[in-house]
Design a protein around this motif. Structure first.
Motif, PDB file in Angstrom:
ATOM      1  N   ARG A   1       0.826  -1.209   0.000  1.00 34.08           N
ATOM      2  CA  ARG A   1       0.000   0.000   0.000  1.00 34.08           C
ATOM      3  C   ARG A   1       0.858   1.256   0.000  1.00 34.08           C
ATOM      4  O   ARG A   1       0.452   2.285  -0.532  1.00 34.08           O
ATOM      5  N   LEU A   2       2.042   1.207   0.602  1.00 35.50           N
ATOM      6  CA  LEU A   2       2.941   2.365   0.552  1.00 35.50           C
ATOM      7  C   LEU A   2       3.367   2.615  -0.891  1.00 35.50           C
ATOM      8  O   LEU A   2       3.362   3.759  -1.357  1.00 35.50           O
ATOM      9  N   LEU A   3       3.711   1.561  -1.620  1.00 37.36           N
ATOM     10  CA  LEU A   3       4.074   1.701  -3.025  1.00 37.36           C
ATOM     11  C   LEU A   3       2.910   2.289  -3.821  1.00 37.36           C
ATOM     12  O   LEU A   3       3.095   3.194  -4.631  1.00 37.36           O
ATOM     13  N   SER A   4       1.705   1.799  -3.566  1.00 39.14           N
ATOM     14  CA  SER A   4       0.527   2.328  -4.242  1.00 39.14           C
ATOM     15  C   SER A   4       0.337   3.812  -3.942  1.00 39.14           C
ATOM     16  O   SER A   4       0.018   4.605  -4.834  1.00 39.14           O
ATOM     17  N   HIS A   5       0.549   4.206  -2.690  1.00 41.13           N
ATOM     18  CA  HIS A   5       0.407   5.616  -2.295  1.00 41.13           C
ATOM     19  C   HIS A   5       1.444   6.488  -3.014  1.00 41.13           C
ATOM     20  O   HIS A   5       1.109   7.548  -3.541  1.00 41.13           O
ATOM     21  N   VAL A   6       2.683   6.025  -3.065  1.00 44.54           N
ATOM     22  CA  VAL A   6       3.748   6.788  -3.729  1.00 44.54           C
ATOM     23  C   VAL A   6       3.465   6.894  -5.227  1.00 44.54           C
ATOM     24  O   VAL A   6       3.624   7.964  -5.825  1.00 44.54           O
ATOM     25  N   GLU A   7       3.020   5.803  -5.848  1.00 49.57           N
ATOM     26  CA  GLU A   7       2.669   5.843  -7.274  1.00 49.57           C
ATOM     27  C   GLU A   7       1.561   6.861  -7.534  1.00 49.57           C
ATOM     28  O   GLU A   7       1.609   7.609  -8.506  1.00 49.57           O
ATOM     29  N   THR A   8       0.576   6.884  -6.664  1.00 51.59           N
ATOM     30  CA  THR A   8      -0.521   7.842  -6.817  1.00 51.59           C
ATOM     31  C   THR A   8      -0.019   9.267  -6.679  1.00 51.59           C
ATOM     32  O   THR A   8      -0.397  10.143  -7.471  1.00 51.59           O
ATOM     33  N   MET A   9       0.831   9.521  -5.696  1.00 44.27           N
ATOM     34  CA  MET A   9       1.351  10.866  -5.476  1.00 44.27           C
ATOM     35  C   MET A   9       2.202  11.337  -6.660  1.00 44.27           C
ATOM     36  O   MET A   9       2.247  12.524  -6.961  1.00 44.27           O
ATOM     37  N   LEU A  10       2.865  10.402  -7.350  1.00 46.85           N
ATOM     38  CA  LEU A  10       3.701  10.748  -8.495  1.00 46.85           C
ATOM     39  C   LEU A  10       2.941  10.708  -9.825  1.00 46.85           C
ATOM     40  O   LEU A  10       3.515  10.959 -10.872  1.00 46.85           O
ATOM     41  N   GLY A  11       1.664  10.373  -9.764  1.00 46.54           N
ATOM     42  CA  GLY A  11       0.866  10.300 -10.978  1.00 46.54           C
ATOM     43  C   GLY A  11       1.146   9.059 -11.805  1.00 46.54           C
ATOM     44  O   GLY A  11       0.942   9.048 -13.017  1.00 46.54           O
ATOM     45  N   LEU A  12       1.636   8.012 -11.170  1.00 46.31           N
ATOM     46  CA  LEU A  12       1.975   6.780 -11.875  1.00 46.31           C
ATOM     47  C   LEU A  12       0.942   5.684 -11.659  1.00 46.31           C
ATOM     48  O   LEU A  12       1.177   4.536 -12.012  1.00 46.31           O
ATOM     49  N   GLY A  13      -0.179   6.030 -11.067  1.00 44.95           N
ATOM     50  CA  GLY A  13      -1.208   5.040 -10.767  1.00 44.95           C
ATOM     51  C   GLY A  13      -1.803   4.440 -12.029  1.00 44.95           C
ATOM     52  O   GLY A  13      -1.670   4.963 -13.130  1.00 44.95           O
ATOM     53  N   ARG A  14      -2.451   3.320 -11.866  1.00 45.45           N
ATOM     54  CA  ARG A  14      -3.091   2.635 -12.974  1.00 45.45           C
ATOM     55  C   ARG A  14      -4.367   1.985 -12.460  1.00 45.45           C
ATOM     56  O   ARG A  14      -4.506   1.765 -11.262  1.00 45.45           O
ATOM     57  N   PRO A  15      -5.275   1.667 -13.349  1.00 49.00           N
ATOM     58  CA  PRO A  15      -6.489   0.990 -12.902  1.00 49.00           C
ATOM     59  C   PRO A  15      -6.151  -0.383 -12.330  1.00 49.00           C
ATOM     60  O   PRO A  15      -5.263  -1.075 -12.854  1.00 49.00           O
ATOM     61  N   ALA A  16      -6.839  -0.755 -11.287  1.00 45.13           N
ATOM     62  CA  ALA A  16      -6.626  -2.077 -10.689  1.00 45.13           C
ATOM     63  C   ALA A  16      -7.190  -3.144 -11.618  1.00 45.13           C
ATOM     64  O   ALA A  16      -8.217  -2.945 -12.261  1.00 45.13           O
ATOM     65  N   ILE A  17      -6.507  -4.272 -11.699  1.00 45.92           N
ATOM     66  CA  ILE A  17      -6.973  -5.385 -12.517  1.00 45.92           C
ATOM     67  C   ILE A  17      -6.919  -6.639 -11.653  1.00 45.92           C
ATOM     68  O   ILE A  17      -5.948  -6.855 -10.919  1.00 45.92           O
ATOM     69  N   ALA A  18      -7.963  -7.422 -11.721  1.00 45.92           N
ATOM     70  CA  ALA A  18      -8.032  -8.641 -10.916  1.00 45.92           C
ATOM     71  C   ALA A  18      -6.952  -9.623 -11.346  1.00 45.92           C
ATOM     72  O   ALA A  18      -6.608  -9.714 -12.533  1.00 45.92           O
ATOM     73  N   ALA A  19      -6.426 -10.371 -10.388  1.00 44.35           N
ATOM     74  CA  ALA A  19      -5.367 -11.336 -10.681  1.00 44.35           C
ATOM     75  C   ALA A  19      -5.828 -12.370 -11.698  1.00 44.35           C
ATOM     76  O   ALA A  19      -5.072 -12.761 -12.585  1.00 44.35           O
ATOM     77  N   VAL A  20      -7.075 -12.812 -11.589  1.00 44.24           N
ATOM     78  CA  VAL A  20      -7.561 -13.831 -12.517  1.00 44.24           C
ATOM     79  C   VAL A  20      -7.600 -13.287 -13.950  1.00 44.24           C
ATOM     80  O   VAL A  20      -7.307 -14.021 -14.896  1.00 44.24           O
ATOM     81  N   LYS A  21      -7.894 -12.026 -14.118  1.00 43.71           N
ATOM     82  CA  LYS A  21      -7.905 -11.442 -15.456  1.00 43.71           C
ATOM     83  C   LYS A  21      -6.482 -11.356 -16.019  1.00 43.71           C
ATOM     84  O   LYS A  21      -6.247 -11.640 -17.191  1.00 43.71           O
ATOM     85  N   ARG A  22      -5.518 -10.978 -15.173  1.00 41.94           N
ATOM     86  CA  ARG A  22      -4.122 -10.942 -15.619  1.00 41.94           C
ATOM     87  C   ARG A  22      -3.658 -12.318 -16.046  1.00 41.94           C
ATOM     88  O   ARG A  22      -2.952 -12.484 -17.049  1.00 41.94           O
ATOM     89  N   ILE A  23      -4.064 -13.364 -15.313  1.00 39.37           N
ATOM     90  CA  ILE A  23      -3.657 -14.734 -15.634  1.00 39.37           C
ATOM     91  C   ILE A  23      -4.237 -15.163 -16.974  1.00 39.37           C
ATOM     92  O   ILE A  23      -3.549 -15.773 -17.801  1.00 39.37           O
TER      93      ILE A  23
END
Length: 79
Positions: free
Chosen positions: A34-56
């Motif tokens: 979650r810290l990585l997610s927070h830092v990505e958001t603060m830097l504008g590097l966020g992305r839409p969440a994708i379910a693990a099963v969809k990635r597989i």
């Protein structure tokens, strides 16, 4: 609200918190993910969440599209 860091806060166990008391009010307690997610958001590097099963599913389709003569191709027949 700035997050506080705790190593095991991402594990779903009892939330850790900073400080000597038994609780924290109005402060997010985050682990490494979650810290990585927070830092990505603060830097504008966020992305839409994708379910693990969809990635597989997407990854498997790409492996199958790579051809039937690959070293992993026999494993698709084992399922």
């Amino acid at each position: 609200m700035d997050p506080a860091f705790a190593w095991f806060a991402d594990n779903g166990a009892w939330p850790e918190h900073p400080g000597p008391g038994s609780a924290v009010v109005e402060q997010a307690i985050v682990g490494p993910a979650r810290l990585l997610s927070h830092v990505e958001t603060m830097l504008g590097l966020g992305r839409p969440a994708i379910a693990a099963v969809k990635r597989i599913v997407v990854y498997r389709r790409k492996l199958e599209a790579a051809g039937a003569d690959r070293f992993w191709s026999d494993s698709f027949g084992a399922a």
